[in-house]
Each structure stands twice: as C-alpha cells, then as structure tokens.
Design an enzyme around this catalytic site. Structure first.
Site, PDB file in Angstrom:
ATOM      1  N   ASP A   1       0.787  -1.238   0.000  1.00 17.84           N
ATOM      2  CA  ASP A   1       0.000   0.000   0.000  1.00 17.84           C
ATOM      3  C   ASP A   1       0.813   1.278   0.000  1.00 17.84           C
ATOM      4  O   ASP A   1       0.329   2.329  -0.397  1.00 17.84           O
ATOM      5  CB  ASP A   1      -0.935   0.006   1.236  1.00 17.84           C
ATOM      6  CG  ASP A   1      -0.182  -0.220   2.534  1.00 17.84           C
ATOM      7  OD1 ASP A   1       1.045  -0.351   2.493  1.00 17.84           O
ATOM      8  OD2 ASP A   1      -0.819  -0.278   3.604  1.00 17.84           O
ATOM      9  N   HIS A   2       2.078   1.218   0.423  1.00 16.83           N
ATOM     10  CA  HIS A   2       2.841   2.453   0.587  1.00 16.83           C
ATOM     11  C   HIS A   2       3.607   2.863  -0.666  1.00 16.83           C
ATOM     12  O   HIS A   2       4.142   3.957  -0.728  1.00 16.83           O
ATOM     13  CB  HIS A   2       3.832   2.300   1.745  1.00 16.83           C
ATOM     14  CG  HIS A   2       3.227   2.487   3.100  1.00 16.83           C
ATOM     15  ND1 HIS A   2       2.261   1.659   3.605  1.00 16.83           N
ATOM     16  CD2 HIS A   2       3.454   3.427   4.055  1.00 16.83           C
ATOM     17  CE1 HIS A   2       1.930   2.074   4.819  1.00 16.83           C
ATOM     18  NE2 HIS A   2       2.640   3.144   5.110  1.00 16.83           N
TER      19      HIS A   2
ATOM     20  N   ASP B   1       3.598  -1.003  11.598  1.00 16.17           N
ATOM     21  CA  ASP B   1       3.128   0.322  11.209  1.00 16.17           C
ATOM     22  C   ASP B   1       2.470   0.932  12.435  1.00 16.17           C
ATOM     23  O   ASP B   1       1.728   0.243  13.146  1.00 16.17           O
ATOM     24  CB  ASP B   1       2.106   0.199  10.063  1.00 16.17           C
ATOM     25  CG  ASP B   1       1.801   1.560   9.468  1.00 16.17           C
ATOM     26  OD1 ASP B   1       2.294   1.856   8.377  1.00 16.17           O
ATOM     27  OD2 ASP B   1       1.060   2.331  10.116  1.00 16.17           O
TER      28      ASP B   1
ATOM     29  N   ARG C   1      -1.501  12.461  10.006  1.00 12.72           N
ATOM     30  CA  ARG C   1      -0.251  13.187  10.307  1.00 12.72           C
ATOM     31  C   ARG C   1      -0.090  14.379   9.392  1.00 12.72           C
ATOM     32  O   ARG C   1      -0.458  14.307   8.222  1.00 12.72           O
ATOM     33  CB  ARG C   1       0.946  12.260  10.109  1.00 12.72           C
ATOM     34  CG  ARG C   1       0.976  11.222  11.156  1.00 12.72           C
ATOM     35  CD  ARG C   1       2.278  10.487  11.215  1.00 12.72           C
ATOM     36  NE  ARG C   1       2.154   9.624  12.367  1.00 12.72           N
ATOM     37  CZ  ARG C   1       2.618   8.390  12.425  1.00 12.72           C
ATOM     38  NH1 ARG C   1       3.276   7.880  11.408  1.00 12.72           N
ATOM     39  NH2 ARG C   1       2.443   7.687  13.520  1.00 12.72           N
TER      40      ARG C   1
ATOM     41  N   SER D   1       6.203   7.378  13.050  1.00 13.72           N
ATOM     42  CA  SER D   1       6.188   6.073  12.392  1.00 13.72           C
ATOM     43  C   SER D   1       6.884   4.962  13.186  1.00 13.72           C
ATOM     44  O   SER D   1       7.693   5.210  14.065  1.00 13.72           O
ATOM     45  CB  SER D   1       6.874   6.230  11.045  1.00 13.72           C
ATOM     46  OG  SER D   1       7.307   5.001  10.566  1.00 13.72           O
TER      47      SER D   1
ATOM     48  N   ARG E   1       8.797   2.942  11.523  1.00 17.03           N
ATOM     49  CA  ARG E   1       9.881   2.521  10.614  1.00 17.03           C
ATOM     50  C   ARG E   1      11.197   2.332  11.368  1.00 17.03           C
ATOM     51  O   ARG E   1      11.727   3.268  11.957  1.00 17.03           O
ATOM     52  CB  ARG E   1      10.026   3.504   9.450  1.00 17.03           C
ATOM     53  CG  ARG E   1      10.452   4.903   9.821  1.00 17.03           C
ATOM     54  CD  ARG E   1      10.295   5.873   8.658  1.00 17.03           C
ATOM     55  NE  ARG E   1       8.905   6.214   8.431  1.00 17.03           N
ATOM     56  CZ  ARG E   1       8.460   7.408   8.034  1.00 17.03           C
ATOM     57  NH1 ARG E   1       9.311   8.377   7.773  1.00 17.03           N
ATOM     58  NH2 ARG E   1       7.179   7.648   7.860  1.00 17.03           N
TER      59      ARG E   1
HETATM   60  C1  MIC Z   1       3.217   6.571   8.449  1.00 16.08           C
HETATM   61  O1  MIC Z   1       2.020   6.803   8.494  1.00 16.08           O
HETATM   62  O2  MIC Z   1       4.079   7.382   8.844  1.00 16.08           O
HETATM   63  C2  MIC Z   1       3.691   5.243   7.894  1.00 16.08           C
HETATM   64  C3  MIC Z   1       4.370   5.499   6.626  1.00 16.08           C
HETATM   65  O3  MIC Z   1       2.593   4.421   7.662  1.00 16.08           O
HETATM   66  C4  MIC Z   1       4.629   4.623   8.928  1.00 16.08           C
HETATM   67  C5  MIC Z   1       5.275   3.377   8.473  1.00 16.08           C
HETATM   68  C6  MIC Z   1       6.444   3.580   7.570  1.00 16.08           C
HETATM   69  O4  MIC Z   1       7.218   4.505   7.771  1.00 16.08           O
HETATM   70  O5  MIC Z   1       6.616   2.774   6.669  1.00 16.08           O
HETATM   71  C7  MIC Z   1       3.967   4.327  10.279  1.00 16.08           C
HETATM   72  O6  MIC Z   1       3.018   4.968  10.620  1.00 16.08           O
HETATM   73  O7  MIC Z   1       4.487   3.497  11.027  1.00 16.08           O
HETATM   74 FE1  SF4 Z   2      -0.633   4.763   4.992  1.00 15.21          FE
HETATM   75 FE2  SF4 Z   2       0.465   5.470   7.324  1.00 15.21          FE
HETATM   76 FE3  SF4 Z   2      -0.990   7.186   5.873  1.00 15.21          FE
HETATM   77 FE4  SF4 Z   2      -2.178   5.192   7.051  1.00 15.21          FE
HETATM   78  S1  SF4 Z   2      -1.101   6.862   8.062  1.00 15.21           S
HETATM   79  S2  SF4 Z   2      -2.545   5.879   4.969  1.00 15.21           S
HETATM   80  S3  SF4 Z   2      -0.649   3.569   6.876  1.00 15.21           S
HETATM   81  S4  SF4 Z   2       0.956   6.269   5.312  1.00 15.21           S
END
Ligand code: MIC
Ligand code: SF4
Length: 904
Positions: free
Chosen positions: A95-96, A160, A448, A643, A645
């Site tokens: 999805d990313h 995640d 976010r 995140s 990550r």
């Molecule tokens: C996000 O919303 O910041 C992400 C991208 O989903 C991250 C995960 C990632 O960095 O791959 C998260 O929320 O953990």
């Molecule tokens: Fe994707 Fe993270 Fe955004 Fe949710 S918050 S849509 S998991 S990047």
C-alpha cells in the site's frame, strides 16, 4: 471468507478462565485492556500483578500484519532468523509504494512496473513462509485488517504505527518495528512494558457537523503528541456505544498521534453490525458468547478514577468540528476559533486541495457523508473552489462506494480518485507545483501533518480534519469557513448554506468486490526460492551488526544536535525515499536529512569535525565511519515520534552512530533503537541538553557494568580543553542489554536458534523397537531435524562470521538458550501431537512387550517409557517446534486438524 476462525475460537475458549485467574491475582475488577493483555501472556510468563509502566512482560500476540514499506526490512530479518514458517497468522499489504498522480488505474500500473522487484520479493517471501499476501491495489493495511482480521478481544502487532486502528473492533493492536514482528513470527515471546491506562469517558451523542474524527482531534489537543506515551487509551460510556465501529477505528487510528501504545473500545452492537456486514457473522456469534469478557468489569466504568491512571471526559453532544495543525497533529482548533487563530498565526487561508480517505478515514460512513456534501454542490448551484481527491482504504470500500454511486457524485465536483493506497498521506503524491515550495494550505482527513510529509514542500500548511469538514472546506476554498454558521455565495450570486452531512454507517446492500486482492501462501513453501539480486538498488540482504566491543565508548563525535520536533519523518524521510526501504545502505543516504541543526538552524547541514566544514548529515557520518569514528546524535523531546519505521534506528546503526541521547523518546522508536543494538539514552537532567557544544567529543562510561536501572555517564570534552560529566539514563532491562552486547536482538536470536539446533543433532534417534506408527513418526521427525539443522547451520555460519567466537558464546548464555528452547513450541501442542501420533493404549501395550522382549531396560526406557512413550522419544530427538510440525503430517487426519488448530 473468514480467516483464522479456529484461532479466534481457541482464544475465546480460554479467555474466561485466564481472565478469572488474572482478576484473582490483581485482586480487583479489570479494565478491558487488562483483560486482553492478561489473556495473551506468553506461556512462559508468570502471572502476577504487573506494575503499570514498570514491568516488562512477555506476550503472545494472535497475529502480525506488515505493510510493504516496513515488511521488506522485517522479512529480510525474518529470513536471517532461520525459521521455516511463520508461527502465527501473518499478512503483508502492498500500500505504501504507489505514487498518486493521475488516477487509480494508471498510478497502479506505474507502481507495478516501478516496484515489481519489491512486490515480487514480498510475494515470494510470503508464499515461502506461509504469509497471506495482499497485492498492490487491495488496500491500506489497517482498513484491510479491520475488514478481514481484527476481532474483539484479540491482540496483534503490526509494523506500522497505525496498527492501532484495529482497536475499533475491540482489539489491543500495537505498532512495532520489524524486529519485534520477527520475534512473534519466529514463535518467540513479544516483550512490552506493561502499559499505563488512560480512560476516556464519552457522554452524549454526535450530531450536525461533528464526527468521530473530532473526538480524537479534541483528545490530541488535550493530551498532546506525547500524552499517551506508554499508555493504552480505553474509551467507554454511552457516547462510545453510539459511535459506529469504523468511527471507533478512526479514533483508535489517530491514537498513534498522541503516542499511545494503543487505544481500544469494549465490544458492542456497532462491532457486531460491522462484523456481520463484512461477512464475519461467525466471529460475531463467537464474540457474543463471551461478551462480558470483551469489555471491562462494570465497576470499572462506574468508578473509572479508581482503575485508570488518568481519566478524561468528553461530551459528544457539545463537540465542535476541529482543525488540527499545521505541522503537528495536536494543535487543535475548534472551527469557531479558526478565523482568529489563522489571522494571529499568519496561516494561509486559501485552501488549495482537500484530500479525503487514507487508513484513518475511508469507511463507507465517511465516504457517504462526504458524498452528501458533494451532492449539494450541484443542488445549490455552487462550484468547488479547491482541488479534491479521494484515496479509498480498500478495494472492498472502493467497489462498494462505486456501486452505490458515490464515485459519480465526487466526479461531478471534479474529484480525482487515487488508488486504494497511502498515496498523498505518505508523500507518494506527485503534486503539480510542489517543487516551487510556495506557502500554501491543504486540508486532509489523514492523521499526520508533519512538515513536508504530504508533498515534500516544507511550506505546505497541512491541517487535519474530518472527511466532512475537509469536503466543506474544499467546496468553500477557505480555511476559515465554518459550515455550521457561514454562508457561501453560489454561481447565481445567492447566499446558500450547506446542510449538515448525512450518510449510512454501513452499505444497505452489503460490502462487495469482484477481487479483493488476496493471495494465499503455498501450503508447503519449502521449495519456493526467494531471489535477491546482488546488484539491486532496491533490495539488499542484511549483514549482521557488529557486537559490542566490550569496553566503554571513547572519543565519539557529535553528528547533530537536533532542534525541536524530530519525528521519524525527519530521521528517515518517506516519499521518494520509500523505494529504498529494502536496501539499508541506500536508504541510509536520507539519515536525519529533515532534522534542524541546533547551531545553524539549517536542515541537513552539520559540521564535519574532520574537515571543519559543513556538509549533509549522511556525508558527514559516512566520513566518520570511514575513519572508524563513532558518533552520537542529540535530540529534544519525544524524539522519533510518529512512524514505526525501524530504518530510523537501523540507518544510524549502519553508519556508525553509537548512541542517541535525547530529552525523551517516542515508544516505538526507543524499542527499535534497542533492538538494533544502539544505545538509547536520555538526559537525567533535561537542562544538560544545553551543555552539548558543536565541537565536543564524548565518552560513554559504565558499559562494562551496564545494568538495568543503573545510569551511565557521559563525559563531555569541550573544545577549550574543559571537561564535564553528566548522568544519562536508560530503560534497558537485562534481556535488552544482551541485545546491545550481541550487536542486535536479531544476532542474539540467531545465535540462540543455532545453539538450540545443535542440541538435538547430538542426540541421535535410537532405532529401538517401538510401535510401527511411532517409529514412522520419529523417522520423519529425524528427517525434519536434519533439515532444520542444515538451515540453522547456515545461520550459525553467518552469525559466527560476523561475531567473534568468544562474543557469540557470551551472548548465548545457557540460561537464555534454555528459555528459547522452551519457548519454541507451546508445551501443550507438543503433548497433543505426541498423544495423537500413537494412541496411548497401543503404546502401552507395545511398550510392555518391548520391555519384556526386545531391548535392554535402559534403551527401552528412553524409547518407550511407561506412559506416553512417543512423547519422550519425540522430545529427545527434535526441537519441540519441528516435532509439532512433522507430527502433524504423520498423525491421523482428525488429530492433525486438532493440532493445526492449536498451532494457529
Ligand atoms: C506513516 O504513516 O508514517 C507510515 C508510513 O505508515 C509509517 C510506516 C512507515 O514509515 O513505513 C507508520 O506509521 O508506522
Ligand atoms: Fe498509509 Fe500510514 Fe498514511 Fe495510514 S497513516 S494511509 S498507513 S501512510
């Protein structure tokens, strides 16, 4: 299709007695969070009254979910752990990695071309190790989990931070780094500091423009981005019951933005309705049978102050729609105050784009309510002023809202429908003109809004709002428009007011999709080959990190003293960098490039102490690494917010940073640092942050006696020849200190598995008389062991290559190995398997015969002791886990079924 129904049933069967035992030990009524936590203790974890915010506890989560951007690193680590298959149901979701540009179909084709190597890697690893695979376009991990896997009272982890979304269906669902997922997928315990508990009592009922999103926007304003750290937020009250299940999901989802470990709601009718609507009536039926265990004890909600560490009360009837932002999700402004706040702060008020959807807000309810506003555009002679985009959360949602005409409605206001993926939420948005870096405002229903997150433009002011308010502000094109009170001028020059949004909680005709996008793994994946090309710039096999050298760390340089907010987006940016998530060396080129240097207030510009000149952060760190110099990173409050990550921890580790020293950490990031063998330290006195000067060098002292709850010392050598020492704290427990010493948690795990595998290899199976069936089973097991030993031998080779022999010995202490061996397979499962492989009675009879005739006493004892003969044989020849698996194959079908159920 209902996934893992047997696993859910097995858990519900055990829940009542586990909760009763816990209640007895804790000696008071239990919250829902406690019921779920206590009923998921790992079998080796002793039941006791755990100290909230104090005790480290071993859990056994029911399942694991991973998204493509984090799964790459998680699975590369899992592959090095040497396990043949995942130990709990696990899934991967693509999805990313899909850039939102033109529209769903074209964007998806492009992503499939550009990232085919990564998608192929993820699908073949999934196929090999028994992991369910959701291909690109199937949807965003959390929406897909809510639709298919989440269940009341369950416990899951996901790579995640928004895994917490599943709290909407009454789960304890926690975001973690990949290394944690590896623990659970390898069948080991998962450790978490027992959380504190925040109770949020919701009274009243939502009406008008207010929505579930506004509950969490308000909560974020009250608790701030770090107010939930180390805590589970439990919602309750009549107001909670009045919310839809997906609305609850939205609230839990954004609990990540207050740093909460997770958020959850008690099981109620809204959840039952959602389960039924998503074709899981069987799960609802099972949940109904244990209803009282899927919510807190009545006394708790009657007197919450006695049972929660903190209680907040919100009256939904009085709740106003909110706009949170810019640049941080906790800057909450009720819509009635936005005019004055915008003027006071100089926020640009023209809304350029409104974006709805994402994992946070793309339920049927959200979309139908937003569509009710879009419909008014034509009805009232209006024209939408801003651009408008939709990212549906899943193919099931997209198909259903298309079928029900909502996409047509959005079309009429010129909306762009992007692929069912993260897209603009994570900077995978090819926004025209963003490169000009102009000051502008966008409003979205994501979670976010950190600087540069959505379009890479640091001057984009992003505000978070409900999908309804986002749609209204896009129609108005004005951030200060309050739809509850303000009028718009239509094309005919008339003053018109938007009616409050209306919609359906769930589709009247049910959810549907032609192809939801799921691919089941092979039953036996042992022959599946996973290829990683050495020349790939997207994927790189992991080399183990070096173990600790055994001494204090001396002469460290300062890489950066970060000023202010330093989220994981600042430490390891997403957007275009997402493509390197499977290649540690390449992605390390984004290390801290978003952080502000305290000394020059610039982004990605730090002093190279060797050349006395300023350069980009990754270049400076690579220069230190080339000289064999370690360094430290200094940071402010809530460092690593956002995140999950683990790249944000692996990159500094890979480039030779030795410690991260900050005022405070976000939970997941602190654990990620520990897992990767880094030192995660905090100032004992926060004012000491000011003592760090740009040209200082540092020693970290006390590591040779590194112990839980014993602070370390940082010796700071200033450029003018003066020196001072400060106390630095840490939260490492004994086990986590072993991770540090071993170089990483993964090194320790691989060494343990290697040692474990050596044991059964030495104890060769005896070929003595035993019932035919049992002999056959044992032979099979032996074969399995040989195979397992081979695999582990490979791991041993790689581990010993990386770590000097002595160190390897040190890290895998006898005691630790014993624990792992015990943990590898639940005792009960092994017992059942053994029993089923040869019926007791038969064994007894044969054993007697054997004792009398065939073999000398000593041998017989080993092969077929009096009662459960095969049990012991099995125990001697193979690690429990292998036995369980192999025996499943050799046991009669019915028995095998039972065993398989238990293992899941
Ligand atoms: C996000 O919303 O910041 C992400 C991208 O989903 C991250 C995960 C990632 O960095 O791959 C998260 O929320 O953990
Ligand atoms: Fe994707 Fe993270 Fe955004 Fe949710 S918050 S849509 S998991 S990047």
């Amino acid at each position: 299709m209902v996934f893992d129904l047997d696993m859910i049933k097995a858990l519900y069967d055990k829940m009542p007695s586990r909760i009763a035992k816990a209640r007895k030990v804790v000696n008071r009524p239990l919250t829902l969070s406690e019921k779920i936590l206590y009923s998921h203790l790992h079998e080796e974890q002793k039941l006791e009254n755990f100290g909230r915010g104090k005790s480290y506890v071993d859990f056994a989560p029911d399942r694991v979910a991973m998204q493509d951007a984090t799964a790459q690193m998680a699975l590369l680590q899992f592959m090095s752990a040497g396990r043949p298959k995942v130990a709990v149901p696990s899934t991967v979701h693509c999805d990313h990695l899909i850039v939102a540009k033109t529209g769903a179909a074209e964007d998806l084709t492009n992503a499939n071309n550009e990232s085919s190597e990564v998608f192929n890697f993820l699908s073949s690893v999934s196929n090999k190790y028994g992991i369910g695979f959701w291909r690109p376009g199937a949807g965003i991990i959390h929406q897909v989990v809510l639709e298919n896997y989440a269940f009341p009272g369950g416990m899951m982890i996901g790579t995640d931070s928004h895994t917490v979304n599943a709290g909407g269906l009454g789960m304890v669902a926690i975001g973690v780094g990949g290394a944690d997922a590896v623990d659970v997928m390898s069948g080991m315990a998962w450790e978490l500091k027992f959380p504190k508990l925040i109770g949020i009592k919701l009274t009243g009922k939502l009406s008008g423009w207010a929505s579930a999103k506004d509950v969490i926007l308000k909560v974020a304003g009250i608790l701030t981005v770090k107010g939930g750290t180390g805590a589970i937020v439990e919602y309750f009250g009549e107001g909670a019951k009045s919310l839809s299940c997906t609305g609850k999901g939205t609230i839990c989802n954004m609990g990540a933005e207050i740093g909460a470990t997770t958020s959850t709601f008690g099981y109620d009718e809204s959840m039952e309705r959602y389960l039924i609507s998503t074709n899981r009536a069987e799960v609802a039926k099972l949940a109904n049978k244990v209803k009282e265990h899927l919510t807190a004890d009545a006394e708790v909600y009657a007197n919450p102050e006695q049972y929660f560490d903190q209680v907040v009360e919100i009256n939904l009837s009085e709740l106003e729609p909110h706009l949170n932002g810019p640049f941080t999700p906790d800057l909450a402004t009720p819509i009635s105050k936005i005019k004055e706040e915008a003027a006071k702060n100089g926020w640009p008020t023209k809304v350029e784009v409104g974006l709805i959807g994402s994992c946070t807000n793309s339920s049927y309810e959200d979309i139908s309510r937003a569509a009710s506003l879009a419909r008014q555009v034509a009805d009232k002679g209006l024209k939408t002023k801003a651009e408008f985009t939709i990212t549906p959360g899943s193919e099931v949602v997209r198909y259903t809202i298309d079928r029900d005409g909502f996409i047509d409605t959005f079309d009429q206001i010129g909306a762009k429908v992007f692929a069912n993926a993260c897209g603009p939420c994570i900077g995978m948005w090819s926004r025209v003109g963003a490169e000009k870096k102009e000051k502008n405002t966008i409003v979205h229903s994501f979670n976010r809004n950190f600087q540069s997150r959505n379009d890479g433009n640091p001057n984009t002011f992003a505000f978070v709002a409900s999908p309804e308010l986002t749609t209204a502000l896009a129609i108005a094109g004005d951030l200060t428009f309050n739809p509850a009170t303000d009028y718009l001028t239509n094309e005919r020059g008339e003053q018109v007011k938007l009616d409050p949004p209306t919609g359906d909680e769930l589709p009247k005709k049910g959810f549907d999709a032609e192809d939801p996008g799921f691919i089941a793994p092979a039953k036996d994946g042992s022959k599946v080959v996973v290829k990683v090309s050495e020349s790939s710039d997207r994927l790189q096999l992991l080399a183990p990190f070096k173990p600790w050298e055994g001494s204090d760390l001396k002469g460290l340089r300062l890489l950066i003293k970060a000023k202010g907010k330093c989220t994981t987006d600042h430490i390891s940016m997403a957007g275009k960098w997402l493509k390197y998530r499977g290649h540690l060396d390449n992605i390390s080129n984004n290390l801290l490039i978003g952080a502000t240097n305290f000394y020059n207030e610039k982004i990605n510009s730090v002093k190279n102490a060797l050349s006395d000149s300023y350069d980009e952060v990754p270049n400076v760190q690579r220069a230190y690494k080339a000289q064999g110099l370690g360094s430290i990173v200094v940071g402010d409050e809530n460092y690593g917010e956002g995140s999950s990550r683990e790249h944000a921890a692996m990159e500094p580790r890979h480039l030779g940073v030795r410690a991260i020293l900050v005022k405070s950490f976000a939970r997941i990031h602190e654990t990620n640092l520990k897992k990767q063998g880094m030192l995660a330290l905090t100032f004992a006195n926060k004012e000491d942050y000011n003592k760090i000067k740009e040209d200082d060098t540092f020693d970290i002292v006390g590591l040779t006696s590194f112990a839980p709850e014993v602070p370390l010392t940082l010796v700071i050598r200033h450029n003018d020849g003066t020196e001072e020492s400060i106390q630095v704290n840490h939260t490492y427990n004994a086990n986590q200190i072993e991770w540090f010493k071993a170089g990483s948690a993964l090194n320790l795990m691989a060494a343990k598995f290697a040692k474990e595998a050596k044991k059964p290899a030495a104890a060769a199976p005896k070929k003595a008389a035993a019932p035919k069936k049992a002999v056959k089973a044992v032979a099979k097991v032996a074969k399995g062991v040989a195979k397992a030993v081979k695999t582990v031998a490979k791991v041993v080779k790689s581990v010993t290559k990386a770590a000097p022999k002595k160190a390897a010995k040190k890290v895998a202490s006898k005691k630790a190995v014993k624990t792992v061996a015990k943990k590898a397979a639940p005792k009960k499962v092994v017992k059942t398997v053994a029993k089923k492989a040869a019926p007791k009675k038969a064994v007894k009879a044969v054993a007697k015969k054997v004792v009398k005739k065939a073999a000398p006493k000593k041998v017989v004892k080993k092969v077929a002791p009096k009662k459960a003969a095969p049990k012991k044989v099995v125990k001697k020849v193979a690690p429990k886990k292998v036995v369980a698996k192999k025996a499943v194959k050799s046991a009669p079908k019915k028995a095998a079924k039972k065993v398989a159920k238990k293992r899941r």
